[in-house]
Design a protein around this motif. Sequence first.
Motif, PDB file in Angstrom:
ATOM      1  N   ILE A   3     -22.202  -1.154   9.976  1.00 13.06           N
ATOM      2  CA  ILE A   3     -22.126  -0.479   8.682  1.00 13.06           C
ATOM      3  C   ILE A   3     -20.785   0.231   8.573  1.00 13.06           C
ATOM      4  O   ILE A   3     -20.405   0.981   9.475  1.00 13.06           O
ATOM      5  CB  ILE A   3     -23.255   0.557   8.520  1.00 13.06           C
ATOM      6  CG1 ILE A   3     -24.624  -0.122   8.583  1.00 13.06           C
ATOM      7  CG2 ILE A   3     -23.116   1.305   7.190  1.00 13.06           C
ATOM      8  CD1 ILE A   3     -25.782   0.852   8.582  1.00 13.06           C
ATOM      9  N   SER A   4     -20.077  -0.025   7.496  1.00 15.06           N
ATOM     10  CA  SER A   4     -18.825   0.697   7.258  1.00 15.06           C
ATOM     11  C   SER A   4     -18.888   1.365   5.886  1.00 15.06           C
ATOM     12  O   SER A   4     -19.469   0.824   4.947  1.00 15.06           O
ATOM     13  CB  SER A   4     -17.619  -0.240   7.328  1.00 15.06           C
ATOM     14  OG  SER A   4     -17.637  -1.169   6.259  1.00 15.06           O
ATOM     15  N   ILE A   5     -18.298   2.550   5.804  1.00 10.43           N
ATOM     16  CA  ILE A   5     -18.196   3.285   4.536  1.00 10.43           C
ATOM     17  C   ILE A   5     -16.736   3.644   4.345  1.00 10.43           C
ATOM     18  O   ILE A   5     -16.165   4.383   5.157  1.00 10.43           O
ATOM     19  CB  ILE A   5     -19.034   4.576   4.543  1.00 10.43           C
ATOM     20  CG1 ILE A   5     -20.475   4.293   4.981  1.00 10.43           C
ATOM     21  CG2 ILE A   5     -19.022   5.239   3.167  1.00 10.43           C
ATOM     22  CD1 ILE A   5     -21.311   5.546   5.133  1.00 10.43           C
ATOM     23  N   THR A   6     -16.124   3.124   3.309  1.00 11.79           N
ATOM     24  CA  THR A   6     -14.698   3.381   3.098  1.00 11.79           C
ATOM     25  C   THR A   6     -14.407   3.711   1.638  1.00 11.79           C
ATOM     26  O   THR A   6     -14.997   3.119   0.732  1.00 11.79           O
ATOM     27  CB  THR A   6     -13.849   2.151   3.485  1.00 11.79           C
ATOM     28  OG1 THR A   6     -14.308   1.013   2.747  1.00 11.79           O
ATOM     29  CG2 THR A   6     -13.968   1.859   4.968  1.00 11.79           C
ATOM     30  N   PRO A   7     -13.514   4.665   1.395  1.00 11.67           N
ATOM     31  CA  PRO A   7     -13.048   4.898   0.018  1.00 11.67           C
ATOM     32  C   PRO A   7     -12.162   3.736  -0.383  1.00 11.67           C
ATOM     33  O   PRO A   7     -11.339   3.276   0.409  1.00 11.67           O
ATOM     34  CB  PRO A   7     -12.251   6.200   0.126  1.00 11.67           C
ATOM     35  CG  PRO A   7     -11.805   6.242   1.551  1.00 11.67           C
ATOM     36  CD  PRO A   7     -12.870   5.560   2.358  1.00 11.67           C
ATOM     37  N   HIS A   8     -12.360   3.202  -1.572  1.00 11.34           N
ATOM     38  CA  HIS A   8     -11.603   2.010  -1.963  1.00 11.34           C
ATOM     39  C   HIS A   8     -10.181   2.410  -2.335  1.00 11.34           C
ATOM     40  O   HIS A   8      -9.960   3.180  -3.265  1.00 11.34           O
ATOM     41  CB  HIS A   8     -12.267   1.311  -3.144  1.00 11.34           C
ATOM     42  CG  HIS A   8     -11.748  -0.067  -3.381  1.00 11.34           C
ATOM     43  ND1 HIS A   8     -11.844  -1.065  -2.428  1.00 11.34           N
ATOM     44  CD2 HIS A   8     -11.103  -0.613  -4.434  1.00 11.34           C
ATOM     45  CE1 HIS A   8     -11.300  -2.175  -2.907  1.00 11.34           C
ATOM     46  NE2 HIS A   8     -10.844  -1.919  -4.114  1.00 11.34           N
ATOM     47  N   LYS A   9      -9.219   1.863  -1.584  1.00 15.80           N
ATOM     48  CA  LYS A   9      -7.816   2.215  -1.800  1.00 15.80           C
ATOM     49  C   LYS A   9      -6.988   0.994  -2.154  1.00 15.80           C
ATOM     50  O   LYS A   9      -7.273  -0.115  -1.720  1.00 15.80           O
ATOM     51  CB  LYS A   9      -7.228   2.864  -0.546  1.00 15.80           C
ATOM     52  CG  LYS A   9      -7.885   4.159  -0.144  1.00 15.80           C
ATOM     53  CD  LYS A   9      -7.103   4.875   0.934  1.00 15.80           C
ATOM     54  CE  LYS A   9      -5.878   5.556   0.383  1.00 15.80           C
ATOM     55  NZ  LYS A   9      -5.222   6.440   1.375  1.00 15.80           N
ATOM     56  N   LEU A  10      -5.960   1.218  -2.942  1.00 15.92           N
ATOM     57  CA  LEU A  10      -4.949   0.210  -3.224  1.00 15.92           C
ATOM     58  C   LEU A  10      -3.657   0.733  -2.623  1.00 15.92           C
ATOM     59  O   LEU A  10      -3.053   1.660  -3.140  1.00 15.92           O
ATOM     60  CB  LEU A  10      -4.790  -0.009  -4.734  1.00 15.92           C
ATOM     61  CG  LEU A  10      -6.039  -0.514  -5.467  1.00 15.92           C
ATOM     62  CD1 LEU A  10      -5.790  -0.530  -6.968  1.00 15.92           C
ATOM     63  CD2 LEU A  10      -6.399  -1.906  -4.990  1.00 15.92           C
ATOM     64  N   SER A  11      -3.223   0.149  -1.510  1.00 15.51           N
ATOM     65  CA  SER A  11      -2.077   0.627  -0.728  1.00 15.51           C
ATOM     66  C   SER A  11      -2.284   2.106  -0.409  1.00 15.51           C
ATOM     67  O   SER A  11      -3.240   2.467   0.256  1.00 15.51           O
ATOM     68  CB  SER A  11      -0.755   0.369  -1.478  1.00 15.51           C
ATOM     69  OG  SER A  11      -0.719   1.112  -2.690  1.00 15.51           O
TER      70      SER A  11
END
Length: 342
Positions: A3-11
């Motif tokens: 399970i991974s939880i990540t804030p969605h980033k663009l660069s």
Amino acid sequence: MYISITPHKLSESYGQSVSDFVDYLEKENEGLPLKEQEHFFDQYNDHVSPKSVIDHIDANTTKLKKVEPKFYAITVSPSTYELKHLQDHGQDLKRYTREFMKDYAASFNREISGNQVMVNDIVYYAKIEHQRTYKGADVQVRENAPFRKEIVKLQNDLLKINRGELSGIISQIEARIGKLMEQVPHKINGKLIDQGMKKEGLQTHIHIIVSRKDASNSVSLSPGSKYKASEVELHGKMVKRGFDRDQFFDKAEKTFDRTFNYQRNFVEQYASRKDFIKNPKDYFRALLQLPVNEKTIALKMLRETGLKIPSIPISQVQLAFKALQKIRKGLEMAVRSSSIGI
């Protein structure tokens, strides 16, 4: 299960719209008949259009700054053993997702209108995918990279020789390419594993898009909080804050086991993997004290990750220090790549 939880980033910046991510998740449907396509769903609806997902998530961002994530991406990847236990991957994982998101909500140390956060306070959309492709960071791609680089160079040399731009013996270069292909550590059906190639075996997994704001668009719910549970004064009153990841991962595992009556082996358990990271000697001592049948399965699971485990007598209670050090690095990588992230 991973399970991974990540804030969605663009660069270096956070995405201001979820549209690119939604488009990415729709790619697996391309070329498939409508009845074979997987659709976005939420807690109560089985078929939500991509446009509705984008409109809802993008609008649910009141008072969030550009430097703050607007939504989080959660990926849930069951193991091969877990997937083999399911009857219908798509329907079973859809059912699991809805229970999983109850655990997600319960892991917040927040109150909304005086009540603990519940699943109806969470704005999310999920999608089941059945395929995976190799990425540049995958160990197979990284270990193949030097061989691929040399093979590509030799193939370019062949083209130049055929065009008269370079002198050389074609048969020798072809033989060198053949030799390198034999030495490549990771292949599928004789082909060098490279970035973008589809992975073999069962690869079904879940992608979940979760809004940073609650359903009322007034409360910020961040699973990235560094606090498990604390209180802070805000506008003159004390406000609870925090997200207990440890509790969440543990609950998510137990929910899977309860939902599908899954008998989890020692090496698959979140609690035992934590023990490995904190005290590997105790981990192996506990592993070697398992009943013979369970221990056999446990060691088989570890070896299937590509880990080389020295021969260990069934009656041995402790591993020799050198043997432990030899396999610790490999197991650490296996734990992180095939289990719930810690």
